[in-house]
Design a protein around this motif. Structure first.
Motif, PDB file in Angstrom:
ATOM      1  N   LYS A   1     -13.754 -17.981   6.244  1.00  0.00           N
ATOM      2  CA  LYS A   1     -15.214 -17.889   6.266  1.00  0.00           C
ATOM      3  C   LYS A   1     -15.509 -16.427   6.589  1.00  0.00           C
ATOM      4  N   GLY A   2     -15.641 -15.618   5.540  1.00  0.00           N
ATOM      5  CA  GLY A   2     -15.753 -14.177   5.736  1.00  0.00           C
ATOM      6  C   GLY A   2     -14.370 -13.606   5.986  1.00  0.00           C
ATOM      7  N   GLU A   3     -14.276 -12.735   7.015  1.00  0.00           N
ATOM      8  CA  GLU A   3     -13.010 -12.046   7.294  1.00  0.00           C
ATOM      9  C   GLU A   3     -11.969 -12.979   7.912  1.00  0.00           C
ATOM     10  N   TYR A   4     -12.437 -13.950   8.697  1.00  0.00           N
ATOM     11  CA  TYR A   4     -11.520 -14.789   9.457  1.00  0.00           C
ATOM     12  C   TYR A   4     -11.601 -16.260   9.056  1.00  0.00           C
ATOM     13  N   ARG A   5     -10.573 -16.985   9.436  1.00  0.00           N
ATOM     14  CA  ARG A   5     -10.533 -18.423   9.192  1.00  0.00           C
ATOM     15  C   ARG A   5     -11.276 -19.167  10.304  1.00  0.00           C
TER      16      ARG A   5
ATOM     17  N   GLN B   1     -11.706 -23.201  12.242  1.00  0.00           N
ATOM     18  CA  GLN B   1     -10.915 -24.398  12.525  1.00  0.00           C
ATOM     19  C   GLN B   1     -11.186 -25.465  11.460  1.00  0.00           C
ATOM     20  N   PRO B   2     -10.269 -26.440  11.306  1.00  0.00           N
ATOM     21  CA  PRO B   2     -10.488 -27.505  10.310  1.00  0.00           C
ATOM     22  C   PRO B   2     -11.826 -28.227  10.485  1.00  0.00           C
ATOM     23  N   ASN B   3     -12.366 -28.239  11.728  1.00  0.00           N
ATOM     24  CA  ASN B   3     -13.673 -28.894  11.959  1.00  0.00           C
ATOM     25  C   ASN B   3     -14.844 -27.940  11.669  1.00  0.00           C
ATOM     26  N   GLY B   4     -14.537 -26.734  11.162  1.00  0.00           N
ATOM     27  CA  GLY B   4     -15.577 -25.779  10.787  1.00  0.00           C
ATOM     28  C   GLY B   4     -16.009 -24.846  11.900  1.00  0.00           C
ATOM     29  N   LYS B   5     -15.499 -25.097  13.137  1.00  0.00           N
ATOM     30  CA  LYS B   5     -15.897 -24.228  14.255  1.00  0.00           C
ATOM     31  C   LYS B   5     -15.152 -22.894  14.198  1.00  0.00           C
ATOM     32  N   LYS B   6     -15.771 -21.891  14.802  1.00  0.00           N
ATOM     33  CA  LYS B   6     -15.195 -20.548  14.880  1.00  0.00           C
ATOM     34  C   LYS B   6     -13.818 -20.608  15.554  1.00  0.00           C
ATOM     35  N   LEU B   7     -12.897 -19.763  15.111  1.00  0.00           N
ATOM     36  CA  LEU B   7     -11.557 -19.741  15.694  1.00  0.00           C
ATOM     37  C   LEU B   7     -11.249 -18.344  16.243  1.00  0.00           C
ATOM     38  N   VAL B   8     -11.220 -18.240  17.579  1.00  0.00           N
ATOM     39  CA  VAL B   8     -10.764 -17.008  18.233  1.00  0.00           C
ATOM     40  C   VAL B   8      -9.576 -17.394  19.108  1.00  0.00           C
ATOM     41  N   ILE B   9      -8.447 -16.706  18.912  1.00  0.00           N
ATOM     42  CA  ILE B   9      -7.218 -17.027  19.651  1.00  0.00           C
ATOM     43  C   ILE B   9      -6.969 -15.932  20.689  1.00  0.00           C
ATOM     44  N   ASN B  10      -6.926 -16.319  21.970  1.00  0.00           N
ATOM     45  CA  ASN B  10      -6.766 -15.356  23.075  1.00  0.00           C
ATOM     46  C   ASN B  10      -5.317 -15.352  23.554  1.00  0.00           C
ATOM     47  N   ILE B  11      -4.709 -14.163  23.481  1.00  0.00           N
ATOM     48  CA  ILE B  11      -3.284 -14.055  23.820  1.00  0.00           C
ATOM     49  C   ILE B  11      -3.069 -13.258  25.107  1.00  0.00           C
ATOM     50  N   ALA B  12      -2.215 -13.795  26.000  1.00  0.00           N
ATOM     51  CA  ALA B  12      -1.846 -13.119  27.254  1.00  0.00           C
ATOM     52  C   ALA B  12      -0.514 -12.402  27.044  1.00  0.00           C
ATOM     53  N   VAL B  13      -0.524 -11.094  27.248  1.00  0.00           N
ATOM     54  CA  VAL B  13       0.639 -10.247  26.993  1.00  0.00           C
ATOM     55  C   VAL B  13       1.005  -9.488  28.269  1.00  0.00           C
TER      56      VAL B  13
ATOM     57  N   TRP C   1      -1.747 -10.694  12.296  1.00  0.00           N
ATOM     58  CA  TRP C   1      -2.447 -11.994  12.269  1.00  0.00           C
ATOM     59  C   TRP C   1      -3.792 -11.873  11.548  1.00  0.00           C
ATOM     60  N   LYS C   2      -4.383 -10.687  11.649  1.00  0.00           N
ATOM     61  CA  LYS C   2      -5.637 -10.450  10.940  1.00  0.00           C
ATOM     62  C   LYS C   2      -5.420 -10.551   9.426  1.00  0.00           C
ATOM     63  N   LYS C   3      -4.222 -10.124   8.972  1.00  0.00           N
ATOM     64  CA  LYS C   3      -3.893 -10.170   7.536  1.00  0.00           C
ATOM     65  C   LYS C   3      -3.898 -11.604   6.988  1.00  0.00           C
ATOM     66  N   ILE C   4      -3.662 -12.594   7.882  1.00  0.00           N
ATOM     67  CA  ILE C   4      -3.699 -13.996   7.417  1.00  0.00           C
ATOM     68  C   ILE C   4      -5.000 -14.684   7.860  1.00  0.00           C
ATOM     69  N   GLY C   5      -5.967 -13.853   8.299  1.00  0.00           N
ATOM     70  CA  GLY C   5      -7.291 -14.388   8.608  1.00  0.00           C
ATOM     71  C   GLY C   5      -7.448 -14.959  10.001  1.00  0.00           C
ATOM     72  N   LEU C   6      -6.532 -14.605  10.920  1.00  0.00           N
ATOM     73  CA  LEU C   6      -6.643 -15.121  12.285  1.00  0.00           C
ATOM     74  C   LEU C   6      -7.205 -14.036  13.205  1.00  0.00           C
ATOM     75  N   ASN C   7      -8.212 -14.413  13.969  1.00  0.00           N
ATOM     76  CA  ASN C   7      -8.864 -13.497  14.908  1.00  0.00           C
ATOM     77  C   ASN C   7      -8.213 -13.657  16.280  1.00  0.00           C
ATOM     78  N   VAL C   8      -7.261 -12.765  16.579  1.00  0.00           N
ATOM     79  CA  VAL C   8      -6.503 -12.845  17.836  1.00  0.00           C
ATOM     80  C   VAL C   8      -6.911 -11.676  18.729  1.00  0.00           C
ATOM     81  N   LYS C   9      -7.160 -11.962  20.017  1.00  0.00           N
ATOM     82  CA  LYS C   9      -7.600 -10.931  20.964  1.00  0.00           C
ATOM     83  C   LYS C   9      -6.785 -11.008  22.252  1.00  0.00           C
ATOM     84  N   PHE C  10      -6.601  -9.829  22.894  1.00  0.00           N
ATOM     85  CA  PHE C  10      -5.947  -9.810  24.208  1.00  0.00           C
ATOM     86  C   PHE C  10      -6.842 -10.483  25.237  1.00  0.00           C
ATOM     87  N   VAL C  11      -6.262 -11.326  26.093  1.00  0.00           N
ATOM     88  CA  VAL C  11      -6.992 -11.806  27.273  1.00  0.00           C
ATOM     89  C   VAL C  11      -7.271 -10.590  28.154  1.00  0.00           C
TER      90      VAL C  11
END
Length: 583
Positions: A411-415, A417-429, A447-457
């Motif tokens: 949906k635009g730049e990012y994918r 969720q299957p239920n249509g809700k926004k998907l932001v994945i927060n990663i702890a590094v 991950w952005k290349k496959i449409g996943l919006n991943v951010k640092f916690v």
């Protein structure tokens, strides 16, 4: 002994405890770029003179916590800081098998379902008191008493008769730990509900391999142990050295333990001090330390250091990506999976793994000293490792296909969720090296290349101690975390990933997995070929489900001053007693 520690930077563990690791200097094998064919596991033996101060680097960008009690400590940095004094009960060979050459002897009786441990006469605490049966039993009390808040109590240890009852407050004593010659005798007989095939190996998780000084600590309430000066400032040990001075979180000076059972160690003193990972290379080149772990990302800058021997080993460890799918239920002592959690979709998890360009990162940032791993049982465990599993090699096409199949639409730049809700994945590094941020920024771009919006916690890699706290306590901000295990020398993964394992920090639970883990440690698994197959079935299940995805391991390279003799990275080595300065 409980089987993990969080991977701590430059941890050189003996493999007898499992630990959580903040590993900034991960190390390599099977890589054409590596100089590993030049590495030996030990420096040459030369004539040794008694005396001198050994300067030893503790590499960490955070102060060490200084919990000098292995029952309560769970970072490998603390284990490393304590190592000159903290000796286990048993000696092991290079395959981690327990023998009778250490501080105590060991006898397993499968029929009687017992293990008999007898401390040798003359093994004394650094205050001169003989280590006795109560000291062995007391270590179990520390682990199993809820007031101590030990992370070491596991389902595996609960195989000891009466330990669960003591843990639950139903009994004031541990009925299955027998002291036939009384508390001041030297013998303990441990009774088990069932015998396990891993019991002959150190680090097996079914019995503990340390003793603690009951006479010294008995007046400290369990709830106050972790903060007590008797643990933090003035600990007792029966190893080669005793504490002379501690600067909290920064340094420890060790002096010879005059009561050490093997005799007088060679170094007069050992000075251990914390150094930030960015300063390690210059410190090695200027000979500030006699022993220091090499930060692999800095290998090209350090490898030509003069008057230095470089030795290396591939440690029993791996880094991994963990996906939070549940929570720890404190009152019941179990993990509870939430089937509706954001990351509870195997295709999403696998897609993230396939999108990681691990081989390219290993080459660019780790100078060929790091390598991708395919399975959660390291290859040092021989036939227990399933070499047919190919892991998740870089494959963006496959990652996209998996997401499409699972209904994660663009949906635009990012994918979403299957239920249509926004998907932001927060990663702890973990902020465990100067390259942590660029390496993980790279993966976020992948991950952005496959449409996943991943951010640092928190917007950036985390201080290691904060990472431990937040990941362990299931901070709801965390969807994915990267971590590392320094593993036990007994390969069973039970204490890491079962339903009742606090260290199962992804919090996944499955009756199928419970059965697979039980098979690995069953009576039938005394048959080596049955155990091999049980290990392989579990690895395949974990690979298919991808709750935890192994990423890398690396060579652990150590720089040793040429004036030091007899320093070894072999499992059987006893550096603190055997090593010394050359004549």
């Amino acid at each position: 002994m409980s089987k993990v520690k969080y991977l701590g930077i430059a941890a050189l563990l003996s493999g007898t405890a499992l630990s959580l690791v903040a590993c900034g200097n991960n190390k390599a094998q099977n890589n054409e770029d590596a100089d590993h064919n030049k590495f030996k596991e030990a420096v040459a033996k030369k004539a040794i003179k008694k005396g001198g101060i050994l300067n030893y680097a503790i590499e960490s960008d955070s102060p060490f916590t200084g919990i000098f009690l292995p029952e309560l400590s769970d970072t490998s940095t603390d284990s490393e800081v304590a190592s000159p004094g903290q000796e286990g009960l048993f000696q092991i060979n290079d395959q981690y098998k327990i023998n009778n050459n250490g501080a105590a002897t060991f006898k397993l009786d499968r029929k009687a379902k017992t293990v008999t441990i007898e401390v040798k006469k003359g093994v004394k605490w650094s205050d001169g008191k003989q280590v006795n049966a109560k000291d062995i039993e007391f270590a179990y009390e520390i682990i199993a008493n809820k007031d101590s808040k030990s992370q070491r109590y596991t389902a595996s240890l609960a195989d000891i008769v009466g330990l669960a009852e003591y843990h639950d407050g139903k009994s004031k004593t541990i009925s299955g730990i027998e002291m036939p010659d009384g508390e001041n005798g030297r013998k303990v007989v441990i009774h088990f509900k069932q015998m396990k095939p891993g019991m002959l190996q150190s680090g097996n998780g079914y019995f503990w391999e340390y003793a603690e000084p009951y006479h010294y600590l008995k007046d400290v309430p369990f709830s106050k142990l972790m903060s007590s000066d008797k643990v933090r400032k003035n600990p007792l040990f029966y190893g080669p050295y005793r504490v002379a001075k501690i600067v909290r979180g920064q340094s420890v000076t060790w002096e010879r333990n005059p009561h050490y059972w093997r005799g007088t160690p060679n170094f007069e003193k050992v000075s251990m001090s914390v150094i930030g990972t960015n300063s390690v290379t210059q410190a090695i080149k200027s000979h500030k330390f006699d022993v220091a772990g090499v930060i692999n990302t800095q290998w090209d800058n350090v490898k030509k250091a003069t008057d230095t021997n470089f030795i290396a080993t591939v440690p029993l460890s791996y880094n991994y990506l963990g996906f939070k799918v549940g929570k720890w239920n404190k009152s019941k002592g179990v993990n509870v999976e939430n089937k509706k959690s954001k990351m509870d979709n195997p295709n999403l998890r696998k897609a993230m793994a396939y999108a990681m360009n691990i081989d390219a990162v290993a080459k660019r940032y780790y100078h060929g000293l790091s390598f991708r791993v395919n399975t959660l049982i390291p290859e040092q465990f021989g036939n227990y490792t399933d070499k047919s599993i190919k892991g998740y090699p870089y494959n963006l096409k496959k990652a996209n296909q998996l997401l499409d199949k699972a209904g994660y639409k663009k949906k635009g730049e990012y994918r979403v969720q299957p239920n249509g809700k926004k998907l932001v994945i927060n990663i702890a590094v973990r902020n465990n090296s100067s390259t942590a941020e660029p390496v993980w920024q790279n993966y976020i771009q992948q991950w952005k290349k496959i449409g996943l919006n991943v951010k640092f916690v928190g917007g950036r890699p985390m201080d290691f101690n904060n990472w431990v706290q937040d990941v362990q306590n299931d901070d709801p901000k965390i969807d994915v975390f990267e971590g590392g295990w320094s593993l036990s020398s007994e390969p069973s993964p039970n204490d890491l990933y079962n339903e009742a394992a606090p260290y199962n920090m992804a919090r996944f639970v499955s009756p199928t997995q419970s059965k697979l883990l039980a098979n690995i440690d069953s009576e039938k698994a005394f048959n080596p070929s049955y155990r091999e197959q049980a290990f392989k079935k579990w690895q395949k299940w974990m690979y298919d489900e991808a709750y935890v995805v192994p990423t890398t391991n690396s060579y652990s390279v150590t720089a040793v001053n040429k004036k030091v003799s007899n320093w070894s990275l072999k499992p059987s080595s006893n550096n603190w007693f055997n090593a010394g300065f050359t004549k």
